[in-house]
Structure formats: C-alpha cells, structure tokens
Design a protein around this motif. Structure first.
Motif, PDB file in Angstrom:
ATOM      1  N   LEU A   1       0.832  -1.201   0.000  1.00 40.59           N
ATOM      2  CA  LEU A   1       0.000   0.000   0.000  1.00 40.59           C
ATOM      3  C   LEU A   1       0.868   1.253   0.000  1.00 40.59           C
ATOM      4  CD1 LEU A   1      -2.898   1.307   0.426  1.00 40.59           C
ATOM      5  CD2 LEU A   1      -2.269   1.353   2.859  1.00 40.59           C
ATOM      6  N   ALA A   2       1.895   1.270   0.838  1.00 40.05           N
ATOM      7  CA  ALA A   2       2.780   2.437   0.886  1.00 40.05           C
ATOM      8  C   ALA A   2       3.457   2.668  -0.459  1.00 40.05           C
ATOM      9  CB  ALA A   2       3.836   2.251   1.983  1.00 40.05           C
ATOM     10  N   ARG A   3       3.900   1.609  -1.074  1.00 43.72           N
ATOM     11  CA  ARG A   3       4.562   1.763  -2.377  1.00 43.72           C
ATOM     12  C   ARG A   3       3.587   2.282  -3.427  1.00 43.72           C
ATOM     13  NH1 ARG A   3       6.596  -3.634  -0.612  1.00 43.72           N
ATOM     14  NH2 ARG A   3       8.676  -3.256   0.281  1.00 43.72           N
ATOM     15  N   ALA A   4       2.306   1.875  -3.332  1.00 41.59           N
ATOM     16  CA  ALA A   4       1.309   2.336  -4.293  1.00 41.59           C
ATOM     17  C   ALA A   4       0.904   3.782  -4.038  1.00 41.59           C
ATOM     18  CB  ALA A   4       0.085   1.430  -4.234  1.00 41.59           C
ATOM     19  N   LEU A   5       0.767   4.165  -2.767  1.00 44.14           N
ATOM     20  CA  LEU A   5       0.358   5.531  -2.447  1.00 44.14           C
ATOM     21  C   LEU A   5       1.408   6.552  -2.853  1.00 44.14           C
ATOM     22  CD1 LEU A   5      -1.245   5.258   1.122  1.00 44.14           C
ATOM     23  CD2 LEU A   5      -2.408   5.710  -1.033  1.00 44.14           C
ATOM     24  N   PHE A   6       2.673   6.217  -2.617  1.00 41.23           N
ATOM     25  CA  PHE A   6       3.732   7.205  -2.789  1.00 41.23           C
ATOM     26  C   PHE A   6       4.575   6.925  -4.031  1.00 41.23           C
ATOM     27  CE2 PHE A   6       2.739   6.866   1.748  1.00 41.23           C
ATOM     28  CZ  PHE A   6       2.286   8.157   1.972  1.00 41.23           C
ATOM     29  N   HIS A   7       3.913   6.519  -5.101  1.00 43.34           N
ATOM     30  CA  HIS A   7       4.641   6.233  -6.330  1.00 43.34           C
ATOM     31  C   HIS A   7       4.874   7.518  -7.118  1.00 43.34           C
ATOM     32  CE1 HIS A   7       1.210   6.816  -9.047  1.00 43.34           C
ATOM     33  NE2 HIS A   7       0.477   6.163  -8.169  1.00 43.34           N
ATOM     34  N   PRO A   8       5.865   7.541  -8.007  1.00 48.55           N
ATOM     35  CA  PRO A   8       6.114   8.728  -8.826  1.00 48.55           C
ATOM     36  C   PRO A   8       4.972   8.978  -9.807  1.00 48.55           C
ATOM     37  CG  PRO A   8       7.999   7.226  -8.844  1.00 48.55           C
ATOM     38  CD  PRO A   8       6.852   6.486  -8.230  1.00 48.55           C
ATOM     39  N   GLY A   9       4.940  10.177 -10.372  1.00 49.28           N
ATOM     40  CA  GLY A   9       3.967  10.480 -11.410  1.00 49.28           C
ATOM     41  C   GLY A   9       3.201  11.745 -11.114  1.00 49.28           C
ATOM     42  N   ASP A  10       2.462  12.206 -12.137  1.00 48.35           N
ATOM     43  CA  ASP A  10       1.700  13.435 -11.996  1.00 48.35           C
ATOM     44  C   ASP A  10       0.234  13.116 -11.750  1.00 48.35           C
ATOM     45  OD1 ASP A  10       0.946  12.464 -14.418  1.00 48.35           O
ATOM     46  OD2 ASP A  10       1.743  14.132 -15.597  1.00 48.35           O
ATOM     47  N   GLY A  11      -0.628  14.109 -11.917  1.00 43.50           N
ATOM     48  CA  GLY A  11      -2.047  13.941 -11.644  1.00 43.50           C
ATOM     49  C   GLY A  11      -2.478  14.889 -10.542  1.00 43.50           C
ATOM     50  N   PRO A  12      -3.759  14.834 -10.136  1.00 43.08           N
ATOM     51  CA  PRO A  12      -4.235  15.752  -9.096  1.00 43.08           C
ATOM     52  C   PRO A  12      -3.663  15.460  -7.708  1.00 43.08           C
ATOM     53  CG  PRO A  12      -5.960  14.183  -9.674  1.00 43.08           C
ATOM     54  CD  PRO A  12      -4.844  13.978 -10.659  1.00 43.08           C
ATOM     55  N   VAL A  13      -3.148  14.256  -7.504  1.00 42.75           N
ATOM     56  CA  VAL A  13      -2.503  13.903  -6.238  1.00 42.75           C
ATOM     57  C   VAL A  13      -1.089  13.424  -6.555  1.00 42.75           C
ATOM     58  CG1 VAL A  13      -2.574  12.433  -4.188  1.00 42.75           C
ATOM     59  CG2 VAL A  13      -4.716  13.207  -5.239  1.00 42.75           C
ATOM     60  N   THR A  14      -0.100  14.062  -5.947  1.00 45.78           N
ATOM     61  CA  THR A  14       1.292  13.668  -6.162  1.00 45.78           C
ATOM     62  C   THR A  14       1.938  13.331  -4.822  1.00 45.78           C
ATOM     63  OG1 THR A  14       2.054  15.969  -6.073  1.00 45.78           O
ATOM     64  CG2 THR A  14       1.542  15.060  -8.241  1.00 45.78           C
ATOM     65  N   ALA A  15       3.029  12.610  -4.893  1.00 46.43           N
ATOM     66  CA  ALA A  15       3.711  12.157  -3.679  1.00 46.43           C
ATOM     67  C   ALA A  15       4.979  12.970  -3.452  1.00 46.43           C
ATOM     68  CB  ALA A  15       4.047  10.677  -3.789  1.00 46.43           C
ATOM     69  N   ARG A  16       5.384  12.994  -2.186  1.00 47.74           N
ATOM     70  CA  ARG A  16       6.611  13.692  -1.798  1.00 47.74           C
ATOM     71  C   ARG A  16       7.218  12.945  -0.612  1.00 47.74           C
ATOM     72  NH1 ARG A  16       8.951  18.910  -1.645  1.00 47.74           N
ATOM     73  NH2 ARG A  16      10.089  19.295   0.312  1.00 47.74           N
ATOM     74  N   ALA A  17       8.545  12.919  -0.565  1.00 49.79           N
ATOM     75  CA  ALA A  17       9.258  12.346   0.576  1.00 49.79           C
ATOM     76  C   ALA A  17      10.329  13.322   1.022  1.00 49.79           C
ATOM     77  CB  ALA A  17       9.891  11.002   0.206  1.00 49.79           C
ATOM     78  N   ASP A  18      10.530  13.410   2.323  1.00 51.77           N
ATOM     79  CA  ASP A  18      11.612  14.212   2.896  1.00 51.77           C
ATOM     80  C   ASP A  18      12.429  13.321   3.817  1.00 51.77           C
ATOM     81  OD1 ASP A  18      11.109  17.335   2.275  1.00 51.77           O
ATOM     82  OD2 ASP A  18       9.175  16.329   2.516  1.00 51.77           O
ATOM     83  N   LEU A  19      13.739  13.362   3.646  1.00 51.02           N
ATOM     84  CA  LEU A  19      14.643  12.506   4.413  1.00 51.02           C
ATOM     85  C   LEU A  19      15.695  13.363   5.105  1.00 51.02           C
ATOM     86  CD1 LEU A  19      15.330   9.806   1.653  1.00 51.02           C
ATOM     87  CD2 LEU A  19      13.545   9.740   3.402  1.00 51.02           C
ATOM     88  N   LEU A  20      16.036  12.987   6.323  1.00 49.42           N
ATOM     89  CA  LEU A  20      17.149  13.597   7.036  1.00 49.42           C
ATOM     90  C   LEU A  20      18.218  12.536   7.204  1.00 49.42           C
ATOM     91  CD1 LEU A  20      16.975  15.970  10.078  1.00 49.42           C
ATOM     92  CD2 LEU A  20      18.598  14.080  10.077  1.00 49.42           C
ATOM     93  N   ARG A  21      19.410  12.837   6.752  1.00 48.20           N
ATOM     94  CA  ARG A  21      20.523  11.882   6.829  1.00 48.20           C
ATOM     95  C   ARG A  21      21.599  12.396   7.785  1.00 48.20           C
ATOM     96  NH1 ARG A  21      20.440   8.099   2.693  1.00 48.20           N
ATOM     97  NH2 ARG A  21      18.903   8.521   1.028  1.00 48.20           N
ATOM     98  N   LEU A  22      22.184  11.468   8.512  1.00 47.44           N
ATOM     99  CA  LEU A  22      23.325  11.757   9.369  1.00 47.44           C
ATOM    100  C   LEU A  22      24.462  10.847   8.943  1.00 47.44           C
ATOM    101  CD1 LEU A  22      24.384  13.314  11.870  1.00 47.44           C
ATOM    102  CD2 LEU A  22      23.631  11.366  13.267  1.00 47.44           C
TER     103      LEU A  22
END
Length: 376
Positions: free
Chosen positions: A241-262
């Motif tokens: 489900l997570a992979r499907a919700l946050f997949h790349p691509g355009d449309g009226p709903v888009t995904a975004r991820a923010d990562l903090l690395r140390l």
C-alpha cells in the motif's frame, strides 16, 4: 435517485465501476472544494488493490451529465452500543478525513443538495468521524444536510495542527507564537551538526520515490512500531500500500518524501501526498536510538523551511489525531469533528450521539483497565 429543481442526480455505484471512469474521477479531485487526497482515485484504488477496501465498496456519486460532482464511499455497520444499523463513510488508518469529495465553485451547492437527498433515500442515520468543520468547505456539507431536514449532533472533536505558508521563512519565524520552541529547534540542530554530517533530501513526484519509500519502511520497522508489529513493513499488504500511495507520477494527487541523513544514514523520514495546494504528511518515522538529538522534530522543521523556500504547497496538514510535537511548531488549527446525522423522521441525532459517547467512554475505561493490569 433524482433530485428535483437542480440539474444533478445522485446514485449508488461501487468502487470497481467508479474506477472505469479515471478521467472523470481525477477531474473531480482537481476541482474539488476542499483539497484532500483521501477519496481520490490514487488512494482508494491503492486500498482496493492491497486488501483494505473491497472492489464492491458502495459509493454515492453525484453527476451532471458525464461529469462527476461528488463521490462518497460508505459502508453499513452497527450503530453505537451495537443498536440498530447506520451508514458510515469509508475510513481506514491511512485516511485523514472523511469529508465527501465535492466539486468546487458554482457546482458545490447543487452537488451538496443532491448528495444530501441521496443520503436521505438510504433511510439510515450516519455516524461520521473525521469531518473537518472549521473551514468553509468543511462546514458546507453539514449545512446542506440541515437544509435537507437532517438533525445533527456532535459526538467529539479535536484541533488538528496545520500550517499556512507565509511570504517567507523569516516571516514565519518572526510571527511564530512560540519563540522558545524556535530557540529549542536551533539548539537541537547545533547538537545534530556536532554529531556528524547532516543532509536534507527532498524527493518530489519526478524523483526516486521508490528508494525513499524503502528507506522509510526500513526506518519505521526498526522502531517501536516494528516491535509491536504495526509498522507498514510488517505486513506485505501495508508495505505494498505504501509503495502504491507514494509512487512517482503526476495527476491531481502527487507524492513527496523528505529525508534527514546523518553521515549518509537516514535518521528521519516523512511521506506526504500533495493535493490542491495542501501537503498531507501521512507518515513519519525517526531513528529512536538518536531520540536525544530529535531527528524527527528537526526534519519537521526542515519541511517547514522547504515549504517557504520552494513553495511546493500552500499548507501543511499534520494529519494527526494529536501531536505534542506539531502543536508547538504549527501555529494554525483546523477542527475535526465526529458527528451523528439523522434523516427526517429518523431517531434524534442527540440520542445517537449520546450512545456514541457512552461507547467511547466504555472503550476508554477498558483500555485504561488493561493498561493498569499490564503494569502489575
């Protein structure tokens, strides 16, 4: 279900048949009166494809000709205290509101009137959780029900933190009501910088979201949710489900991820869906071994900075039931209510709301009792 005096009709279909109209569904999401990804095609089809919603999930739809004006998936379930049967909007742990998806602009009024009449023909009270009632779009639906003769009563409610973008990040910091919180974040960031090389990575709809989602899944599973078996990666269906919700691509709903690395290692991650100018922060995780350095809080602060510097949205929605962390960081609030609504001639909504409150109180008592027993 025909509705007199307006050129709109309401009918019951199901998720499988609604999915055969992807262009019409996406067009409705794009012009909706309240930006929310929850009843979008991306989200509901992901629920269907990974076992969280049946293909025959009933959906109320309002149409004017070939155009969709409203969509509301629902289920019939037991009423409060197990008495009677009520309708409930479809909900899951991965939905943040249950407001109907309704076209904006001049179509809103006819769509809501048709939807209210369509709900009435089902002949059941509705038990409605997670309804945003503060903003004009969120309050329009209960008002349409009241005009149609429904009785309404609130069961419970809470204030969800949201953040509206200012002209600049400096303006946000200068206007922030909790100056001590801002100083604390700066102090914590200095401590994190002393611990190693810090990097912030923002991944948009054209970036490597697949890798970012895997980083999130691995990080969440290493924490308490993994030990409790509730992390998304603990079950194949929720990981998919997570992979499907946050997949790349355009449309009226888009995904975004923010990562903090140390030192190159992901120590905090956030997954969001962006729709209609609002970024809904659906999932967050952080490295619990670094709790003293507060990587999760610092990532939230960096997302606020990115909001102002890159203008990827107009609003951040915390998507939380309650958040001590974001209460101090996000200055605005939107009220989310649980309500009972009953059609003309149905049982009084006040009586149903009282039963729902008693049911909640019973569950709260049982949880507290079990917690005391586990501590013995």
């Amino acid at each position: 279900m025909s509705v007199p005096d307006i050129d709109a009709t309401c009918a019951v279909t199901d998720l499988a048949r609604l999915s055969l109209e992807p262009a019409a569904w996406d067009a409705l999401v794009a012009r909706a009166d309240r930006p929310s990804p929850d009843y979008s095609r991306r989200v509901l089809e992901a629920h269907r494809d990974h076992g969280l919603a049946p293909a025959d999930l009933p959906c109320l739809t309002v149409r004017r000709g070939p155009d969709l004006l409203a969509v509301l998936p629902f289920r019939i379930a037991r009423g409060p205290l197990g008495i009677g049967r009520v309708a409930r909007p479809f909900a899951s742990p991965y939905l943040t509101v249950t407001a109907p998806l309704v076209a904006g602009g001049p179509e809103t009024g006819p769509a809501l009137a048709a939807l209210a009449a369509g709900l009435r023909t089902l002949g059941r009270p509705w038990w409605w959780p997670l309804l945003p009632v503060d903003d004009p779009a969120g309050s329009a639906f209960p008002a349409a029900l009241a005009r149609d003769g429904w009785s309404l009563a609130e069961v419970a409610g809470f204030a969800r933190p949201v953040l509206d973008r200012r002209p600049s990040h400096d303006a946000f910091l200068g206007q922030h009501p909790h100056k001590g919180r801002i100083k604390d974040l700066r102090r914590r960031r200095r401590r994190l910088d002393e611990a190693g090389r810090v990097a912030i990575e923002a991944v948009g709809p054209d970036g490597d979201l697949a890798r970012a989602v895997e980083d999130f899944l691995a990080l969440e599973r290493r924490g308490w949710k993994g030990r409790a078996g509730t992390a998304l990666a603990c079950r194949p269906g929720t990981a998919a489900l997570a992979r499907a919700l946050f997949h790349p691509g355009d449309g009226p709903v888009t995904a975004r991820a923010d990562l903090l690395r140390l030192d190159g290692r992901v120590v905090a991650a956030s997954l969001a869906l962006v729709c209609g100018g609002t970024a809904t922060l659906l999932k967050t995780a952080y490295d619990e071994e670094l709790r003293a350095l507060a990587p999760g809080v610092l990532l939230e602060a960096e997302i606020v900075r990115a909001l102002h510097e890159t203008r990827f949205a107009d609003r951040l929605d915390s998507a939380t039931l309650a958040s001590a962390v974001l209460d101090d960081l996000y200055p605005e609030r939107t009220r989310i209510a649980e309500i009972m609504v009953s059609p003309p001639g149905g049982p009084p909504a006040d009586r149903l709301a009282g039963r729902a409150r008693r049911q909640h109180a019973g569950k709260d008592w049982l949880k507290a009792r079990l917690a005391r027993l586990r501590r013995r």
